[in-house]
Design a protein around this motif. Sequence first.
Motif, PDB file in Angstrom:
ATOM      1  N   THR A 146       0.802  -1.216   0.000  1.00 42.29           N
ATOM      2  CA  THR A 146       0.000   0.000   0.000  1.00 42.29           C
ATOM      3  C   THR A 146       0.835   1.267   0.000  1.00 42.29           C
ATOM      4  OG1 THR A 146      -0.176  -0.119   2.408  1.00 42.29           O
ATOM      5  CG2 THR A 146      -1.954  -1.120   1.126  1.00 42.29           C
ATOM      6  N   ARG A 196      -0.483   5.085  -0.670  1.00 33.95           N
ATOM      7  CA  ARG A 196      -1.652   5.216  -1.525  1.00 33.95           C
ATOM      8  C   ARG A 196      -2.868   5.703  -0.754  1.00 33.95           C
ATOM      9  NH1 ARG A 196      -3.123  -0.202  -3.730  1.00 33.95           N
ATOM     10  NH2 ARG A 196      -4.725   0.991  -4.821  1.00 33.95           N
ATOM     11  N   VAL A 197      -3.681   6.487  -1.436  1.00 35.13           N
ATOM     12  CA  VAL A 197      -4.938   6.970  -0.867  1.00 35.13           C
ATOM     13  C   VAL A 197      -6.046   6.658  -1.864  1.00 35.13           C
ATOM     14  CG1 VAL A 197      -6.257   8.977  -0.114  1.00 35.13           C
ATOM     15  CG2 VAL A 197      -3.824   8.798   0.467  1.00 35.13           C
ATOM     16  N   LEU A 198      -7.099   6.010  -1.399  1.00 35.26           N
ATOM     17  CA  LEU A 198      -8.260   5.705  -2.218  1.00 35.26           C
ATOM     18  C   LEU A 198      -9.393   6.650  -1.840  1.00 35.26           C
ATOM     19  CD1 LEU A 198      -8.317   1.787  -1.970  1.00 35.26           C
ATOM     20  CD2 LEU A 198      -7.276   3.190  -3.768  1.00 35.26           C
ATOM     21  N   ASP A 218      -6.570   5.985   3.583  1.00 37.56           N
ATOM     22  CA  ASP A 218      -5.124   6.175   3.546  1.00 37.56           C
ATOM     23  C   ASP A 218      -4.512   4.815   3.859  1.00 37.56           C
ATOM     24  OD1 ASP A 218      -2.437   6.677   4.132  1.00 37.56           O
ATOM     25  OD2 ASP A 218      -2.860   8.701   4.866  1.00 37.56           O
ATOM     26  N   LEU A 219      -4.045   4.125   2.831  1.00 38.72           N
ATOM     27  CA  LEU A 219      -3.586   2.753   3.010  1.00 38.72           C
ATOM     28  C   LEU A 219      -2.293   2.672   3.803  1.00 38.72           C
ATOM     29  CD1 LEU A 219      -4.394   1.297  -0.524  1.00 38.72           C
ATOM     30  CD2 LEU A 219      -5.863   1.473   1.494  1.00 38.72           C
ATOM     31  N   GLN A 275     -11.225  -1.897   1.252  1.00 38.76           N
ATOM     32  CA  GLN A 275     -10.219  -1.576   0.234  1.00 38.76           C
ATOM     33  C   GLN A 275     -10.518  -2.311  -1.068  1.00 38.76           C
ATOM     34  OE1 GLN A 275      -6.158  -2.454   1.374  1.00 38.76           O
ATOM     35  NE2 GLN A 275      -5.441  -2.420  -0.736  1.00 38.76           N
ATOM     36  N   GLU A 285     -11.307  -0.342  -4.499  1.00 34.16           N
ATOM     37  CA  GLU A 285     -10.396  -0.458  -5.643  1.00 34.16           C
ATOM     38  C   GLU A 285     -11.135  -0.848  -6.920  1.00 34.16           C
ATOM     39  OE1 GLU A 285      -6.112  -1.571  -3.567  1.00 34.16           O
ATOM     40  OE2 GLU A 285      -7.478  -3.181  -4.130  1.00 34.16           O
TER      41      GLU A 285
END
Length: 253
Positions: A147, A150-152, A160-161, A184, A188
């Motif tokens: 992760t 990475r931010v989804l 916020d991974l 997640q 994704e």
Amino acid sequence: MSTNALRSTMEKAPESGTTPRVLVVEDESDIAALIAYQLTREGFRVETASNGPDALKAVNREIPDLIVLDRMLPGLSGDDVLKSLKTEIATRTIPVLVLTAKREQEDRISGLELGADDYLTKPFSPRELVLRCQAILRRMSESSAATGGRVLKAGPLRMDLGAHQATLDDEELSLTPTEFRLLQALMERRGRTQSRRQLLEKAWDVESEISDRIQTRTVDMHVRRLRAKLGPQGDWVETVRGFGYRLRIPDEE
């Protein structure tokens, strides 16, 4: 196994900071000794506690990488220990493998509903317990490595991974590690239907030697818990009857 033999085995375990530390909470001394022996043979650092209050004290002294937790404990039940862990920010992401003598499906499911990452019924295979522990820790390690920062984002949902933090309308969600991985996976591939098998592969590492035993019911139960934590937005996790689930954000239509 005698207490002296167990102590000797534990003293041989690696003391490196990279060695996973497991807290075994079990009131039956023979079972606790067996679990500790098997785990230390695989290179884990192991601490044991025989009741609920001592388990919480051990966690406060040093946060473990994993907890193997019996549900039937003196002083404070395993369920109460789990509830306490999941309400504290510092401890709610600790993965927990629950041991239970109750074999009815509803009893096992209730342990997962409290926030456990996996369960094992007594009597159990010591080798299977080790494999389950390894699978849980592997998932945690691979998730952290993959992760990064990475931010989804999906509507008002943000993950916020790297920080392992999820928020909804800027309010932090209190998610277990399994719920976090499940959300997640849905984010994704939002808008696309995913089968229960696909979700198992993402959140439970179903391709491991033991994970094929995880029942579909486990996915359904975790989705139900995730929906509850999302509140009114829980309806965004849609059931695709006969297949699986998808995350669909109305404002993104």
